[in-house]
Design a protein around this motif. Structure first.
Motif, mmCIF file in Angstrom:
data_model
loop_
_atom_site.group_PDB
_atom_site.id
_atom_site.type_symbol
_atom_site.label_atom_id
_atom_site.label_comp_id
_atom_site.label_asym_id
_atom_site.label_seq_id
_atom_site.Cartn_x
_atom_site.Cartn_y
_atom_site.Cartn_z
ATOM 1 N N PRO A 106 -6.958 18.394 -13.021
ATOM 2 C CA PRO A 106 -5.266 18.299 -12.327
ATOM 3 C C PRO A 106 -5.391 18.776 -10.997
ATOM 4 O O PRO A 106 -4.719 18.250 -10.262
ATOM 5 N N PRO B 77 -2.014 13.751 -13.404
ATOM 6 C CA PRO B 77 -1.939 15.082 -13.539
ATOM 7 C C PRO B 77 -2.078 15.531 -11.854
ATOM 8 O O PRO B 77 -1.865 16.614 -11.521
ATOM 9 N N GLN B 78 -2.911 14.633 -11.297
ATOM 10 C CA GLN B 78 -3.060 14.984 -9.879
ATOM 11 C C GLN B 78 -1.768 14.629 -8.810
ATOM 12 O O GLN B 78 -1.945 14.952 -7.762
ATOM 13 N N ARG C 6 2.269 18.428 -10.126
ATOM 14 C CA ARG C 6 1.894 19.697 -9.414
ATOM 15 C C ARG C 6 3.033 20.404 -9.557
ATOM 16 O O ARG C 6 3.365 21.750 -9.892
ATOM 17 N N ARG D 142 1.132 4.231 -2.630
ATOM 18 C CA ARG D 142 0.885 5.716 -2.262
ATOM 19 C C ARG D 142 2.037 6.605 -2.837
ATOM 20 O O ARG D 142 1.801 7.847 -3.385
ATOM 21 N N GLU E 85 -1.296 19.372 4.271
ATOM 22 C CA GLU E 85 -0.277 19.941 3.818
ATOM 23 C C GLU E 85 -0.894 20.641 2.471
ATOM 24 O O GLU E 85 -0.170 21.386 2.000
ATOM 25 N N ALA F 50 0.955 -1.136 -0.166
ATOM 26 C CA ALA F 50 0.043 -0.036 -0.108
ATOM 27 C C ALA F 50 0.838 1.169 0.021
ATOM 28 O O ALA F 50 0.446 2.266 -0.639
ATOM 29 N N GLN G 9 1.955 9.869 -5.529
ATOM 30 C CA GLN G 9 2.826 11.036 -5.249
ATOM 31 C C GLN G 9 3.617 11.433 -6.213
ATOM 32 O O GLN G 9 3.897 12.688 -7.000
ATOM 33 N N HIS H 7 6.082 17.446 0.813
ATOM 34 C CA HIS H 7 6.011 16.945 1.802
ATOM 35 C C HIS H 7 7.797 16.630 2.342
ATOM 36 O O HIS H 7 8.328 16.459 1.453
ATOM 37 N N ALA H 8 7.774 16.732 3.646
ATOM 38 C CA ALA H 8 9.291 16.392 3.821
ATOM 39 C C ALA H 8 9.837 15.252 3.403
ATOM 40 O O ALA H 8 11.141 15.436 3.197
ATOM 41 N N PRO H 9 9.254 14.092 3.398
ATOM 42 C CA PRO H 9 9.838 13.087 2.769
ATOM 43 C C PRO H 9 10.235 13.127 1.233
ATOM 44 O O PRO H 9 11.313 12.624 0.810
ATOM 45 N N ARG I 207 4.069 21.614 -12.991
ATOM 46 C CA ARG I 207 3.033 22.622 -13.400
ATOM 47 C C ARG I 207 3.544 23.952 -13.139
ATOM 48 O O ARG I 207 3.438 25.017 -13.864
#
Lengths: 305, 420
Positions: free
Chosen positions: B360, A55-56, A61, A45, B64, A41, A49, A74-76, A64
């Motif tokens: 998006p 696109p999501q 992100r 995940r 976040e 899982a 990311q 995110h920190a990781p 774009r």
């Protein structure tokens, strides 16, 4: 608790356009499955990311928006990007996850991207910013290892002490070993595979492994096979080396991610000698092992013309 | 707490809930609050997350993507979870006792993502400490605990209390809700919802106590089972679409694959009866992942399928033309053609985005749920769409389904059962 004394489990999932698989030994089957499910899982995940194609995803992100303004991550993921920068420096630029996307949004061969030097990381605000327009990050060369690192962490947290995880057979993490010779990993090559042989094998215990090759994705041309590994410094497809493999002696932290980046870099650098003396590496070209360091056990002389 | 109260909870509650029956209250309140205003600049909701398990981590990551909500503290009783918290959210303080956080005057809101049977103590204490509370669904594992939480929320009149039932604030569901309510699919005759996966639902840990605690979902005394722990979101959404709460539930459950000593069924079916003879059929299994999860609402003119935050309409041949469907994107599902229903199509078009392409910037139902919580913080407090009444009603329903499945008997439900 279980109705049999069955031990261990083998589980798999599809992610990052390949098959991830894990084998857990020495643990009650139902508990091993529970641990393995959580690890898989986590891999999915991370795909959500870091996927180039969705696109999501966080990566989309960033791609774009990071030229217009810094994007907080995110920190990781920020630590992964910092590791990319370190690996970029350590390999003299041979590992570089920046690309110039073409019309189809995919990396364009033949074009030299401005490079990771134009990606600014701000540790205080945990932001990423592109200093040049028209570039994008494609973490395909490191995401499998990164996902395996995270999955291995989950397994260890659940009490797993003996397991092997791999993504598409090209990246792997060995947790523990079986006491005798660890987890035996073979490096294969299409020509040898047909003869039931491997290039070499190595026994891993708490270690990570990655192999890159020009086989798999690519295309056949009049001048021979052109693979998908591009030298970021020239923009040209790598042809001098057919296969490169690297082992990092840890199954903690970002060790599989590091192995992924180093095997790609070694492939790009070809026979210019291993730059990481303590980490076994191997290059294969012209039907022979062209470079080798560390305890690899090459297969008997190759039956090739 | 530096807050602006543009609306007062009491007056709004008086004007809406006071004049309608218990069942309709949910619907009317739901329609009254679709706020997507910008929060005041530089003001944030300082949040503490209690419970950093699998779902808690999703909540933390979603925060976040909500700059107006700041994750200030994380609490978990298990050290490895706090180490994960440190790696993933280094700016948040870490605690093993949630009471430390309740006494911190700088924390505005408590987000509760512990196992369901531990909600009660945390929520009641947090409300008593004057905090706003967001509590994951199901609100509790028992009707008794749900009542205690509901009463505590009723008593904390000037504090927000919201339950994590998210689909009523998700734009695609809101859009389909209005579509169905406008009569576009004719009379709704039945609903179907499913949740299919292939996984053991078990957790492993090297620490025996931890492992027992972690596997609360497999403990028949603590778990509401598949209906209550995962199906409740879909059943809540279906009840909203049906415009009523079920008056009966019949259920079946078996252990068909995971015969590892567990007593909680790995495969269930439940039929929820609604007024007027309409039924919702729900099934869930841990033994087959085929066709994943979605909901379907069958009407006399057309049927709507909601899946992955997308919606499709399948028209009957004798259904009246609406006009726009001629231009809409269509997707084939074997021999059926689904007309894509796109929430905010006009807005997307105006922004230069192709309404037929995947958005998006699509946000998860959880994101929208947390966004309505922060909106309520900045512009409320007003009764949350998923308030204690809804949370209580859904716990009552899940408990009834659990009893129906365990006994093989039909369980009847009346208005008084749902009343907090």
């Amino acid at each position: 608790m279980t109705d049999s004394a069955e031990l261990g489990v083998r589980l798999a999932c599809k992610a990052m356009a390949t098959r991830f698989e894990l084998v857990i030994r020495d643990m009650d089957a139902s508990r091993a499955r529970a641990a393995g499910e959580e690890a898989l899982a986590e891999i999915q995940r991370i795909e959500d990311q870091l996927s180039w194609f969705r696109p999501q995803s966080l990566l989309s992100r960033i791609n774009r928006g990071a030229y217009e303004k810094p994007i907080q991550v995110h920190a990781p993921v920020f630590r992964l990007l910092e590791a990319c920068q370190d690996l970029h420096h350590q390999t003299g630029g041979a590992f570089d996850p920046t690309v110039v996307p073409g019309e189809d949004g995919l990396p364009t061969p033949g074009i030299i991207a401005p490079g990771l030097a134009t990606v600014e990381l701000d540790a205080r605000h945990r932001t990423v910013r592109f200093l040049a327009p028209g570039i994008a990050l494609n973490l395909g060369g490191i995401a499998k290892g990164y996902a395996l690192d995270a999955a291995a962490g989950i397994l260890r947290e659940a009490g797993v002490m003996n397991a092997l995880l791999h993504g598409g057979t090209s990246s792997a993490v060995a947790i523990g070993g079986d006491g005798e010779h660890g987890w035996r990993i073979g490096v294969s090559h299409p020509a040898l595979e047909r003869a039931g042989q491997v290039v070499a094998h190595i026994d891993l215990e708490d270690a990570s492994f990655s192999a890159s090759g020009i086989y798999g994705r690519g295309r056949s041309t009049a001048e021979g096979w052109i693979g998908h590994v591009i030298d970021p410094r020239t923009g040209r497809a790598v042809r001098h080396t057919e296969l490169a493999a690297v082992v990092t002696y840890s199954s903690h932290g970002l060790s599989a991610a590091r192995a992924d980046a180093l095997s790609t870099a070694l492939m790009v650098m070809g026979g210019r000698g291993p730059t990481w003396p303590d980490e076994p590496s191997l290059c294969f070209s012209d039907n022979r092992i062209s470079e080798m360091s560390g305890p690899w056990r090459p297969a008997p002389p190759l039956p090739l013309a | 707490m530096d807050r602006r109260h543009f609306l007062k909870k009491g007056s709004l509650a008086g004007s809406l809930v006071g004049i309608v029956g218990a069942r309709d209250a949910f619907r009317i309140v739901a329609e009254s609050t679709a706020s997507r205003r910008q929060p005041p600049a530089d003001e944030v909701v300082r949040c503490a997350l209690i419970g950093f398990g699998q779902w808690g981590r999703v909540v933390a990551e979603t925060l976040e993507d909500l700059p107006e909500m700041q994750l200030a503290a994380i609490c978990d009783t298990y050290a490895p979870m706090l180490r994960r918290a440190q790696r993933a959210h280094p700016d948040a303080t870490r605690h093993t006792d949630y009471r430390e956080i309740l006494s911190d005057a700088d924390v505005d809101a408590i987000l509760v993502a512990t196992p369901s049977h531990l909600h009660r103590q945390v929520v009641v204490d947090a409300l008593a400490a004057g905090k706003h509370v967001y509590c994951e669904a199901p609100m509790a594992h028992s009707v008794e605990d749900a009542r205690a939480i509901g009463e505590a929320a009723n008593a904390a009149d000037d504090q927000i209390f919201q339950v994590g039932l998210h689909l009523r604030t998700e734009p695609q569901y809101r859009s389909v809700f209005q579509f169905i309510r406008s009569g576009a699919i004719g009379d709704t005759v039945m609903g179907r919802a499913q949740w299919h996966t292939k996984e053991s639902w078990r957790r492993a840990s090297p620490n025996g106590d931890r492992e027992r605690a972690q596997n609360w979902r497999l403990d028949p005394a603590l778990s509401l089972g598949l209906v209550g722990e995962v199906g409740l979101q879909q059943i809540d959404a279906a009840s909203w679409m049906m415009g009523a709460l079920p008056t009966s539930v019949t259920g079946f459950g078996s252990i068909l694959l995971w015969k590892d000593g567990r007593e909680v069924p790995d495969t269930v079916q439940a039929v929820f009866g609604y007024p007027g003879g309409r039924n919702l059929v729900f099934d869930a299994t841990l033994a087959s992942s085929f066709d994943s999860d979605y909901e379907t609402f069958y009407g006399t003119f057309s049927t709507i399928m909601l899946r992955d935050q997308k919606g499709w309409m399948f028209k009957e041949v004798d259904a009246p033309m609406m006009g726009w469907e001629v231009y809409a994107r269509k997707d084939k599902f074997y021999k059926e053609t689904g007309v894509a229903l796109v929430a905010n199509a006009t807005k997307l078009d105006a922004l230069g985005q192709d309404p037929t392409a995947d958005d998006p910037n699509l946000k998860s139902p959880l994101w929208h749920g947390l966004k309505s919580f922060s909106d309520n913080f900045f512009f409320g407090p007003y009764p949350a769409i998923a308030d204690q009444n809804l949370g209580f009603a859904m716990t009552v329903l899940a408990d009834a389904a659990k009893r129906a499945i365990a006994s093989g008997q039909r369980v009847e439900l009346s208005d008084s059962d749902y009343a907090l």
